[in-house]
Design a protein around this motif. Sequence first.
Motif, mmCIF file in Angstrom:
data_model
loop_
_atom_site.group_PDB
_atom_site.id
_atom_site.type_symbol
_atom_site.label_atom_id
_atom_site.label_comp_id
_atom_site.label_asym_id
_atom_site.label_seq_id
_atom_site.Cartn_x
_atom_site.Cartn_y
_atom_site.Cartn_z
ATOM 1 N N LEU A 1 0.847 -1.186 0.000
ATOM 2 C CA LEU A 1 0.000 0.000 0.000
ATOM 3 C C LEU A 1 0.885 1.240 0.000
ATOM 4 C CD1 LEU A 1 -2.712 -1.085 2.569
ATOM 5 C CD2 LEU A 1 -2.767 -1.226 0.095
ATOM 6 N N ALA A 2 1.021 1.812 -1.165
ATOM 7 C CA ALA A 2 1.781 3.046 -1.301
ATOM 8 C C ALA A 2 0.976 3.987 -2.168
ATOM 9 C CB ALA A 2 3.140 2.773 -1.938
ATOM 10 N N GLY A 3 1.167 5.262 -1.960
ATOM 11 C CA GLY A 3 0.462 6.242 -2.782
ATOM 12 C C GLY A 3 -0.281 7.246 -1.940
ATOM 13 N N THR A 4 -1.255 7.877 -2.522
ATOM 14 C CA THR A 4 -2.031 8.896 -1.832
ATOM 15 C C THR A 4 -2.975 8.250 -0.824
ATOM 16 O OG1 THR A 4 -3.846 8.832 -3.412
ATOM 17 C CG2 THR A 4 -1.975 10.263 -3.952
ATOM 18 N N PRO A 5 -3.511 9.048 0.119
ATOM 19 C CA PRO A 5 -4.504 8.489 1.055
ATOM 20 C C PRO A 5 -5.674 7.814 0.344
ATOM 21 C CG PRO A 5 -3.745 10.605 1.860
ATOM 22 C CD PRO A 5 -3.127 10.427 0.511
ATOM 23 N N ALA A 6 -6.163 8.421 -0.733
ATOM 24 C CA ALA A 6 -7.284 7.822 -1.470
ATOM 25 C C ALA A 6 -6.889 6.485 -2.070
ATOM 26 C CB ALA A 6 -7.764 8.772 -2.560
ATOM 27 N N GLN A 7 -5.663 6.373 -2.576
ATOM 28 C CA GLN A 7 -5.199 5.117 -3.162
ATOM 29 C C GLN A 7 -5.036 4.036 -2.090
ATOM 30 O OE1 GLN A 7 -1.693 6.729 -5.031
ATOM 31 N NE2 GLN A 7 -2.654 6.768 -7.078
ATOM 32 N N ILE A 8 -4.569 4.426 -0.906
ATOM 33 C CA ILE A 8 -4.431 3.460 0.189
ATOM 34 C C ILE A 8 -5.797 2.921 0.598
ATOM 35 C CG2 ILE A 8 -3.812 3.217 2.622
ATOM 36 C CD1 ILE A 8 -1.491 5.118 2.116
#
Length: 566
Positions: free
Chosen positions: A20-27
């Motif tokens: 899980l990496a990326g923006t809060p929305a992507q997480i």
Amino acid sequence: MALPLSLTGKYWQLVDSAPLAGTPAQIAHAIATARGIDLRSNPLPATDLLSDTARAAQRIRSALARNEHIGIFGDYDCDGVTATALLVRFFRRNNVEPFVRLPHRVRDGYGLKRHIIKEMRTQGVTLLITVDAGISSIEEVHEAQESGMDTIITDHHHPHAQIPPAYAIVHPALSPRYPRPHPSGSGVAFALVRALEGTEEWEGHKEDLCLAMLGTVADVMELTGANRTLVTAGLTALKHLPAHAPIAKLCAQAGVDRSRVTARDIAYRIAPRINAAGRLEDPGIALQALLSGESALAHLGVLNAQRQDLTASLLADVLSSLHLSTENSPQNVPPLLAAASVQYPEGIVGLLAGKLTEGYGKPSIVACIRGDACIASLRSVPAYHVTEGLERVEGLLTTYGGHAQAAGCTFPTKNYPELIARLLDDISARVRPQDLVPTLPVDAVLSPQNITRELAQALGHLEPFGEGNPEPLFFLPNVSLSAVRTVGNDSRHLQCSIGTTKAVGFQHGHLRSRLNEPLDLLCRIGLNRWNGRTDVQLFIEDMRHTECSKRNAASEMQNAQRILHS
């Protein structure tokens, strides 16, 4: 090889999913995808997917047209009470006052009984509708049939091989086309009301949605699929109810802010109040509170406080009798936790069993002894279907019923030793020891810098949280706590900071002396609103020493490094 355990004796299991990496929305989206959670708005399943719904609706309409006297039989828990309220409200909209009978936990016990059939017959009932009950009542339904009374069963409990000879049985387990996860008793009743109304909106449908939502959350149904749709709609409806609505008044009494209400509020602050009536006195008090409010609401508040005090004192007694404490390792606890006493009230044994299973990761049975008979509640873990376990020892039982992880039974007191021995053998033969350790799923590995208000807000889109969709848990490796102090009654809780982020650890105060070295933390991420400010806050679920986890869980730490550097 022994499993690596935390400071509270739990095993952490990293969810098998992509980093899980990326923006809060992507997480947040990645977590939803890993859980199979559909974040889109989906309609409820068609009512005709439930067995006999159309037949049941036709019989009820016929009874209304012919001015028949209609009886409703429910259950004493929150799911049964809300399901009963749903049908009462439907009939009142049609200017009919049904005869309602909820069982008293002590005088009647669980389920439909012959003396209740006689009461219905004395009242002139010609159509009996059960809610959240009835699927095991073969003899009782036959007696009703013999006396000229039609019976419609709406239920969701585990059906046995033989089913009652009812006019109609509305039950998801008997409905091959109905999607999983299955609804609660109130969810089944709500589907019947939808079929009767013939539309998706009717006068009072928002309050009916709230009732179905309450029962679904209280009965710990899996909050995915149609149950997620129903609970989401119910929570939204609750926010918009007028302040004079009984359910709105109940929220005000419990200190729940309806503008921000969550499924967690329902599970821990609303449902226990409704359940308190059936546990300590009469479930009719809860039904009146939901239908009209008034003095019954105040009575619920008093009963709930009594229930809290009684549960705390009796749990201490149970733990003492089993020689358990917070220092016990779950690996040194037997596969079945069993306790029985004349001191345990019928209405509290289920709570005690639940706390044993939650705390130690083992199936449990807690029984109250009433002379030559015992009344017991059982709770279990995902690896062991407790109702099927009871089926395998049914020769020792008088009655039994329930679900995969919760059940109840009655049996002669003399059978208690043999029952415990056979259940213990059954669990040992069917469940691996590693599946009987309390396990916490880890959704992702984060560093403290990743913990932001934006992430907490993004995770909110995964609501409602509950069974099948718990609040995400995040693994924070190798952190140091600052400003650590104990708070609350008897210093039960922890307060501390992780960098600039405030954190709280409920029920972890006893670990204060063991937190002076680097730790791995398992946390929920939330928001703290105070004095007009909204800040991110961590809720510490569990802890373990970093060096210990490096020795015993190298693969997890390697995965942590891979995620943190991606």
